[in-house]
Design a protein around this motif. Structure first.
Motif, PDB file in Angstrom:
ATOM      1  N   GLN A   1       0.927  -0.881  -0.150  1.00  0.00           N
ATOM      2  CA  GLN A   1       0.289   0.243   0.295  1.00  0.00           C
ATOM      3  C   GLN A   1       0.816   1.541   0.281  1.00  0.00           C
ATOM      4  O   GLN A   1       0.171   2.056  -0.304  1.00  0.00           O
ATOM      5  CB  GLN A   1      -0.668   0.319   1.401  1.00  0.00           C
ATOM      6  N   ILE A   2       1.772   1.546   0.414  1.00  0.00           N
ATOM      7  CA  ILE A   2       2.782   2.757   0.478  1.00  0.00           C
ATOM      8  C   ILE A   2       3.400   2.525  -0.955  1.00  0.00           C
ATOM      9  O   ILE A   2       4.614   1.439  -1.135  1.00  0.00           O
ATOM     10  CB  ILE A   2       3.337   2.340   1.596  1.00  0.00           C
ATOM     11  N   VAL A   3       4.203   3.972  -1.156  1.00  0.00           N
ATOM     12  CA  VAL A   3       4.847   4.087  -2.371  1.00  0.00           C
ATOM     13  C   VAL A   3       6.100   4.636  -1.221  1.00  0.00           C
ATOM     14  O   VAL A   3       5.848   6.193  -1.493  1.00  0.00           O
ATOM     15  CB  VAL A   3       4.215   4.675  -3.598  1.00  0.00           C
ATOM     16  N   PRO A   4       7.004   4.232  -0.967  1.00  0.00           N
ATOM     17  CA  PRO A   4       7.861   5.376  -0.956  1.00  0.00           C
ATOM     18  C   PRO A   4       8.638   6.103  -1.264  1.00  0.00           C
ATOM     19  O   PRO A   4       8.975   6.020  -2.505  1.00  0.00           O
ATOM     20  CB  PRO A   4       9.151   4.036   0.370  1.00  0.00           C
ATOM     21  N   CYS A   5       9.293   6.865  -0.507  1.00  0.00           N
ATOM     22  CA  CYS A   5      10.106   7.846  -1.221  1.00  0.00           C
ATOM     23  C   CYS A   5      11.560   7.166  -1.865  1.00  0.00           C
ATOM     24  O   CYS A   5      12.425   7.396  -3.222  1.00  0.00           O
ATOM     25  CB  CYS A   5      10.754   9.377  -0.617  1.00  0.00           C
ATOM     26  N   GLY A   6      11.668   6.623  -1.093  1.00  0.00           N
ATOM     27  CA  GLY A   6      12.977   6.236  -1.620  1.00  0.00           C
ATOM     28  C   GLY A   6      14.643   6.309  -1.248  1.00  0.00           C
ATOM     29  O   GLY A   6      15.453   6.197  -1.606  1.00  0.00           O
TER      30      GLY A   6
ATOM     31  N   MET B   1       7.936   3.433   7.480  1.00  0.00           N
ATOM     32  CA  MET B   1       7.279   4.794   7.601  1.00  0.00           C
ATOM     33  C   MET B   1       7.874   5.868   6.778  1.00  0.00           C
ATOM     34  O   MET B   1       8.476   6.815   7.691  1.00  0.00           O
ATOM     35  CB  MET B   1       8.412   5.165   8.931  1.00  0.00           C
ATOM     36  N   CYS B   2       7.881   5.834   5.310  1.00  0.00           N
ATOM     37  CA  CYS B   2       9.091   6.792   4.334  1.00  0.00           C
ATOM     38  C   CYS B   2       8.602   8.170   5.111  1.00  0.00           C
ATOM     39  O   CYS B   2       6.910   8.502   5.464  1.00  0.00           O
ATOM     40  CB  CYS B   2       7.769   6.628   3.118  1.00  0.00           C
ATOM     41  N   GLU B   3       9.056   9.073   5.204  1.00  0.00           N
ATOM     42  CA  GLU B   3       8.521  10.550   5.747  1.00  0.00           C
ATOM     43  C   GLU B   3       7.684  11.500   4.645  1.00  0.00           C
ATOM     44  O   GLU B   3       6.356  11.736   5.346  1.00  0.00           O
ATOM     45  CB  GLU B   3       9.672  11.445   5.459  1.00  0.00           C
ATOM     46  N   VAL B   4       7.975  11.123   2.982  1.00  0.00           N
ATOM     47  CA  VAL B   4       6.691  11.393   2.537  1.00  0.00           C
ATOM     48  C   VAL B   4       5.617  10.731   2.832  1.00  0.00           C
ATOM     49  O   VAL B   4       4.192  11.631   2.385  1.00  0.00           O
ATOM     50  CB  VAL B   4       7.460  11.253   0.780  1.00  0.00           C
ATOM     51  N   HIS B   5       5.519   9.859   2.993  1.00  0.00           N
ATOM     52  CA  HIS B   5       4.062   8.556   3.249  1.00  0.00           C
ATOM     53  C   HIS B   5       3.533   8.781   1.394  1.00  0.00           C
ATOM     54  O   HIS B   5       2.350   8.977   2.027  1.00  0.00           O
ATOM     55  CB  HIS B   5       3.917   8.713   4.452  1.00  0.00           C
ATOM     56  N   ASN B   6       3.002   8.201   0.712  1.00  0.00           N
ATOM     57  CA  ASN B   6       2.531   8.339   0.188  1.00  0.00           C
ATOM     58  C   ASN B   6       2.353   6.800   0.242  1.00  0.00           C
ATOM     59  O   ASN B   6       2.618   6.044  -1.026  1.00  0.00           O
ATOM     60  CB  ASN B   6       3.055   7.994  -1.707  1.00  0.00           C
ATOM     61  N   ILE B   7       0.545   7.321  -0.212  1.00  0.00           N
ATOM     62  CA  ILE B   7      -0.187   5.568  -0.017  1.00  0.00           C
ATOM     63  C   ILE B   7      -1.082   5.032  -1.295  1.00  0.00           C
ATOM     64  O   ILE B   7      -1.740   6.833  -1.295  1.00  0.00           O
ATOM     65  CB  ILE B   7      -0.246   5.242   1.466  1.00  0.00           C
ATOM     66  N   TYR B   8      -1.349   4.423  -1.800  1.00  0.00           N
ATOM     67  CA  TYR B   8      -2.123   4.353  -2.365  1.00  0.00           C
ATOM     68  C   TYR B   8      -3.611   4.918  -2.533  1.00  0.00           C
ATOM     69  O   TYR B   8      -4.000   4.516  -1.151  1.00  0.00           O
ATOM     70  CB  TYR B   8      -2.241   3.409  -3.335  1.00  0.00           C
ATOM     71  N   GLY B   9      -4.340   5.448  -3.609  1.00  0.00           N
ATOM     72  CA  GLY B   9      -5.887   5.293  -2.851  1.00  0.00           C
ATOM     73  C   GLY B   9      -5.987   6.681  -1.977  1.00  0.00           C
ATOM     74  O   GLY B   9      -6.839   6.758  -1.511  1.00  0.00           O
ATOM     75  N   PHE B  10      -4.858   8.033  -1.594  1.00  0.00           N
ATOM     76  CA  PHE B  10      -5.314   8.787  -1.130  1.00  0.00           C
ATOM     77  C   PHE B  10      -4.360  10.166  -1.417  1.00  0.00           C
ATOM     78  O   PHE B  10      -4.734  11.392  -1.412  1.00  0.00           O
ATOM     79  CB  PHE B  10      -4.135   8.825   0.415  1.00  0.00           C
ATOM     80  N   GLN B  11      -3.193   9.655  -2.564  1.00  0.00           N
ATOM     81  CA  GLN B  11      -2.096  11.145  -2.824  1.00  0.00           C
ATOM     82  C   GLN B  11      -2.416  11.457  -4.496  1.00  0.00           C
ATOM     83  O   GLN B  11      -2.129  10.173  -5.015  1.00  0.00           O
ATOM     84  CB  GLN B  11      -1.152  10.891  -2.764  1.00  0.00           C
TER      85      GLN B  11
END
Length: 367
Positions: A110-115, A127-137
């Protein structure tokens, strides 16, 4: 579009649920997403409705901002993160990176980490600081309440076995979360474990905790049909807090001490207080819930009275392979957890079913 490989019959448009603001979610026809280098396009097979999706629909501050919390959602966006699908296009390098080929069935964490942030670089990608998760951004990580979904180049994708029961695949994401929460509890053979809240996540936790083989496994919910299912999944006892003093019951079973591990998955403030009451001194309290409102507790219980080990649990780090394997081998059985499959166009009906939770547990939208 810069595909490296693609099927011949891709459309230029697709239907999708597009969210603009709380309560304003619409079925629209939108362009098919473009796929860049190391990206994947899936034709969605199905996508589960999460309680978080429903809370987002109703404008929970933890998503949209307010009550001292920053906005996290980026609208407009396509909701949905409990999905699976078939590979229909691959960007340059995606085949080698993920081991995926056209026609494969796959899921994506579910998370798409920034890397790039300190957590990603330290291997703590969930725990990616950017924290993009499918279905919210929107655009960055649009979700799967649609016909096709783009998996970005930093996504964490997993191929499904060819003989996987694909209609069970929407349960991989919640099961991955459940496994992580159970692992955070550090369950030992001689432990008494309590799991509070028997939605799709809680019932996954019961099954995962059963695999750990604790001395006693206790499940708690106010809905009797879910309690009965927990017994079927391996719980030794089930209690209904509306009908009995569950903290007293647990203490009676433990010679007055309380449980060793308490996992809170109900999302209700009363479950927090209940857990602090029934966990023993030096016990482990695992919190896995999203709340609509703040919860007030007596913090002296955590420190001065019991010296508890309080542990959060977030997402499903490094658990997807286990979740896929457990379902594939029949060690965890989601057949009775996935109660409804309905057309994508009926998403509002699905939200209502999940919110009420009377007849449904996991509702899956089929595009």
């Amino acid at each position: 579009m810069p595909y490296d490989e693609r099927i011949d019959s891709l459309p230029t448009k697709m239907k999708a649920v597009v969210a603009y603001k709380p309560g304003d979610y619409r079925i629209e026809e939108i362009p098919l997403p473009e796929v860049g280098d190391e990206e994947v396009l899936l034709k969605v097979g199905g996508c589960g409705i999460c309680a978080g999706d429903v809370k987002g629909y109703h404008g929970a501050p933890s998503f949209w901002g307010g009550e001292g919390q920053p906005a996290w959602i980026q609208a407009p966006f396509i909701p949905g993160h409990e999905f699976y699908g078939q590979v229909v296009a691959l960007g340059k390098g995606a085949k080698e990176k993920y081991g995926l080929s056209l026609g494969d069935w796959a899921v994506s964490e579910q998370i798409v980490p920034c890397g790039k942030c300190r957590f990603c670089l330290d291997g703590k990608y969930w725990m990616c600081e950017v924290h993009n998760i499918y279905g919210f951004q929107g655009k960055v990580a649009d979700g799967a309440y649609t016909e096709y979904i783009r998996l970005p180049r930093t996504a964490r994708n997993h191929k499904l076995p060819n003989d996987f029961q694909f209609r069970l695949a929407p349960y991989i994401e919640p099961l991955g979360c459940a496994i992580h929460a159970v692992e955070r509890g550090d369950i030992q053979f001689n432990d008494v474990v309590v799991i509070a809240g028997l939605g799709a996540l809680g019932l996954g936790m019961v099954q995962a905790a059963r695999l750990k083989n604790p001395k006693l496994l206790i499940a708690i919910d106010i809905k009797e049909n879910r309690n009965k299912l927990a017994l079927e999944y391996g719980a030794d006892y089930v209690f209904n807090p509306k009908e009995e003093d569950v903290a007293s019951k647990v203490k009676t079973l433990t010679n007055g001490y309380g449980c060793d591990v308490y996992i809170q998955a109900s999302g209700h403030p009363a479950g927090v207080i209940q857990g602090l009451q029934m966990v023993r001194k030096l016990g482990r309290y695992v919190e896995f819930s999203v709340y609509n409102d703040p919860t007030t507790v007596d913090w002296s219980i955590i420190g001065d009275r019991k010296e508890l080990d309080l542990r959060g649990a977030h997402l499903s780090p490094n658990t997807y392979e286990s979740a896929i394997r457990f379902i594939h081998k029949g060690q965890i059985k989601p057949e009775k957890v996935i109660t409804h499959e309905i057309p994508l166009e009926e998403f509002k009906k699905g939200f209502e079913m999940v919110e009420k939770g009377e007849e449904s547990i996991k509702v899956v939208l089929i595009p």
